[in-house]
Design a protein around this motif. Sequence first.
Motif, short mmCIF file in Angstrom:
data_model
loop_
_atom_site.label_atom_id
_atom_site.label_comp_id
_atom_site.label_asym_id
_atom_site.label_seq_id
_atom_site.Cartn_x
_atom_site.Cartn_y
_atom_site.Cartn_z
N LEU A 91 7.54 -21.81 -17.70
CA LEU A 91 8.11 -21.66 -19.05
C LEU A 91 9.36 -20.78 -18.95
O LEU A 91 9.30 -19.68 -18.39
CB LEU A 91 7.08 -20.99 -19.96
CG LEU A 91 7.55 -20.45 -21.33
CD1 LEU A 91 7.98 -21.60 -22.24
CD2 LEU A 91 6.43 -19.65 -21.99
N ALA A 92 10.49 -21.26 -19.47
CA ALA A 92 11.71 -20.45 -19.52
C ALA A 92 12.01 -20.09 -20.97
O ALA A 92 12.05 -20.97 -21.84
CB ALA A 92 12.88 -21.22 -18.92
N VAL A 93 12.20 -18.79 -21.22
CA VAL A 93 12.51 -18.31 -22.56
C VAL A 93 13.91 -17.72 -22.53
O VAL A 93 14.20 -16.84 -21.71
CB VAL A 93 11.50 -17.24 -23.02
CG1 VAL A 93 11.86 -16.72 -24.40
CG2 VAL A 93 10.08 -17.80 -23.00
N ILE A 94 14.79 -18.24 -23.40
CA ILE A 94 16.15 -17.71 -23.47
C ILE A 94 16.26 -16.81 -24.69
O ILE A 94 15.91 -17.22 -25.81
CB ILE A 94 17.17 -18.87 -23.57
CG1 ILE A 94 17.10 -19.74 -22.31
CG2 ILE A 94 18.59 -18.33 -23.79
CD1 ILE A 94 18.05 -20.94 -22.33
N LEU A 95 16.69 -15.59 -24.45
CA LEU A 95 16.83 -14.61 -25.53
C LEU A 95 18.29 -14.16 -25.57
O LEU A 95 18.80 -13.64 -24.60
CB LEU A 95 15.90 -13.42 -25.26
CG LEU A 95 15.99 -12.23 -26.21
CD1 LEU A 95 15.64 -12.64 -27.63
CD2 LEU A 95 15.05 -11.13 -25.73
N ASP B 297 15.78 -28.27 -13.42
CA ASP B 297 14.98 -27.46 -12.49
C ASP B 297 13.52 -27.91 -12.49
O ASP B 297 12.81 -27.78 -13.49
CB ASP B 297 15.09 -25.99 -12.93
CG ASP B 297 14.35 -25.04 -12.00
OD1 ASP B 297 13.56 -25.52 -11.16
OD2 ASP B 297 14.57 -23.82 -12.12
N PRO B 298 13.03 -28.46 -11.37
CA PRO B 298 11.66 -28.99 -11.38
C PRO B 298 10.58 -27.91 -11.55
O PRO B 298 9.44 -28.24 -11.87
CB PRO B 298 11.54 -29.68 -10.01
CG PRO B 298 12.62 -29.10 -9.17
CD PRO B 298 13.72 -28.66 -10.09
N ALA B 299 10.92 -26.64 -11.35
CA ALA B 299 9.92 -25.57 -11.55
C ALA B 299 9.72 -25.24 -13.03
O ALA B 299 8.78 -24.55 -13.40
CB ALA B 299 10.34 -24.32 -10.79
N PRO C 52 14.19 -33.54 -24.29
CA PRO C 52 12.97 -33.76 -25.09
C PRO C 52 11.69 -33.60 -24.27
O PRO C 52 10.65 -33.21 -24.81
CB PRO C 52 13.12 -35.21 -25.58
CG PRO C 52 14.59 -35.49 -25.54
CD PRO C 52 15.14 -34.65 -24.42
N GLU C 53 11.79 -33.82 -22.97
CA GLU C 53 10.60 -33.68 -22.10
C GLU C 53 10.25 -32.22 -21.82
O GLU C 53 9.19 -31.94 -21.27
CB GLU C 53 10.85 -34.39 -20.76
CG GLU C 53 10.69 -35.89 -20.79
CD GLU C 53 11.86 -36.59 -21.46
OE1 GLU C 53 13.01 -36.17 -21.23
OE2 GLU C 53 11.62 -37.52 -22.26
N LYS C 54 11.15 -31.29 -22.14
CA LYS C 54 10.86 -29.86 -21.90
C LYS C 54 10.91 -29.06 -23.20
O LYS C 54 10.90 -27.83 -23.18
CB LYS C 54 11.86 -29.30 -20.87
CG LYS C 54 11.75 -30.00 -19.51
CD LYS C 54 12.55 -29.27 -18.43
CE LYS C 54 12.31 -29.95 -17.07
NZ LYS C 54 12.98 -29.22 -15.97
N ALA D 194 3.67 -29.68 -18.35
CA ALA D 194 3.56 -29.64 -16.89
C ALA D 194 2.69 -30.79 -16.39
O ALA D 194 3.03 -31.47 -15.40
CB ALA D 194 2.99 -28.29 -16.43
N ALA D 195 1.58 -31.01 -17.08
CA ALA D 195 0.68 -32.11 -16.67
C ALA D 195 1.42 -33.44 -16.75
O ALA D 195 1.32 -34.29 -15.85
CB ALA D 195 -0.56 -32.12 -17.57
#
Lengths: 296, 296
Positions: free
Chosen positions: B34-38, B87-89, B114-116, B281-282
């Motif tokens: 999970l990436a959170v941009i602040l 980024d695949p991670a 849309p996939e993330k 992720a799944a």
Amino acid sequence: MAELIDGRLIAKELRAAVKAQVEVLQGYNVVPGLAVILVGDDPASEIYVRNKGRAAEKVGVAAQTIRYAADLSEAEVIAKIAELNADPAIDAILVQSPLPEHMNEQHIQEAISPEKDVDGFHPENVGKLFANRHGFFPVANTPRGVMTMLHHEHVELAGKNAVVVGRSVLVGTPMFALLQRENATVSLLHKYTPDALRHQLLRQADIIVVATGVPELIKAEDVQPGAVVIDVGINRMEDGHLVGDVDFAAVEPIAGKITPVPGGVGPMTIATLLETTVELAAQHHDVTLEAGWQNI
Amino acid sequence: MAELIDGRLIAKELRAAVKAQVEVLQGYNVVPGLAVILVGDDPASEIYVRNKGRAAEKVGVAAQTIRYAADLSEAEVIAKIAELNADPAIDAILVQSPLPEHMNEQHIQEAISPEKDVDGFHPENVGKLFANRHGFFPVANTPRGVMTMLHHEHVELAGKNAVVVGRSVLVGTPMFALLQRENATVSLLHKYTPDALRHQLLRQADIIVVATGVPELIKAEDVQPGAVVIDVGINRMEDGHLVGDVDFAAVEPIAGKITPVPGGVGPMTIATLLETTVELAAQHHDVTLEAGWQNI
């Protein structure tokens, strides 16, 4: 006695407004192009497609119909759509429903570029509608045509109680969004709404829009005096005559305004399709036009 | 006396279910990211982001927070999102609201793949919800968390009369879709709904969901005996104490079930965010998981 909302007349005015917009576009050397894909030989679809082609021609939209046999593969339709997506002469792409059973309607809807999606069925356009996006994007033509009728008749929407019966992706669901976007309070009824709840909510409504395919579902006791009643249904009875989803004879004396069937919402759909085609062409060529309904 | 719906407890169960799903994914060598941009230094956002990071860590989600100064350009945020999209991670990307005024929130939402799109704000995901698309796609976490509460409490939805007050893109609008998808009849109320109409529709409701930001808007006379009342609001009063959009003391004796504030819907949002992250992720790794709420 209700005032009749004359869809034939409003559609005629809308087509004239669209024709004037086409002339504006011609000044920029732009001819709006509509591609209609018809798969199989459903006779009703044949008639719709022919009517769309004729109506397009009359307002100056260049329409082409691409006909395929019913045994065509989904991949071939999608390949054709990709070709039309890339064709600068085509502003609007429409795939006539119903499709043969071996095709997935969702795959085909999603293959159409959102920028040429004249029916407004692509999830990206549906999402823009429900996410209250600003700016122009295509919206399903039947509910959009209903909005044009309501505007034409100066029906007040803000603060009013609206009930939509039927939640199809084609009509009821976008109808809900369009009414609430103009600040009506909207309830969406469907086949799982118990009869008693349907009657109760309908009787309180200022504006009723019905699109269920159930002949004469809406009875006199469902309508409060003065309500505006829009009937999207068109059902052919065994004896051949057409009825709507509203029991017209019973409701007409009570309603304030009502659409007849035929001659109500029906004529609006193709006129609105042409309006959307022209707007898409304007967008593709960066020309600013006034909205069609504002001209009528 | 209403039965209290304990959001802290349900969120705890949901986090445990999510943790179990993370362990299933670990068996496939997948760690959800999970990436959170602040952007900027809003103190409330700082707290939210920190809480999201901690909650992620506890269930085994790899969370990273990317901090930027408030004077960053929109283009730089979008460039970072493009990098995270590739980024695949990273399975899930979230941009913390509110953004600085010089940024267009819609541009940023639409930059996320849309996939993330873990918040379910991208028009394509909003559209899938309203076009009744099958299969998994992300949906806004707060209304999805409310659905988890209703399922957990075995609240019957099909055929019931539901009223949603507040039509934000974050809560009320997707709430409408989620309730009607389970065959409730739903009315969507908002600031242009006249008081008398609001009272009338609320008094008839079996299920009420309120997300308005108006402290204690919903009074005793708005609630029929036995109704289920879900309060999404959380308002800090001048003296520092928190109240919801429901006058809890007045409504609690009448309602059948009710969420407290705090300790109701609030704790569900982050737990649901983690649930959605794990599901994304799944999906990215073609692993089939059971839905979190089915496990609790």
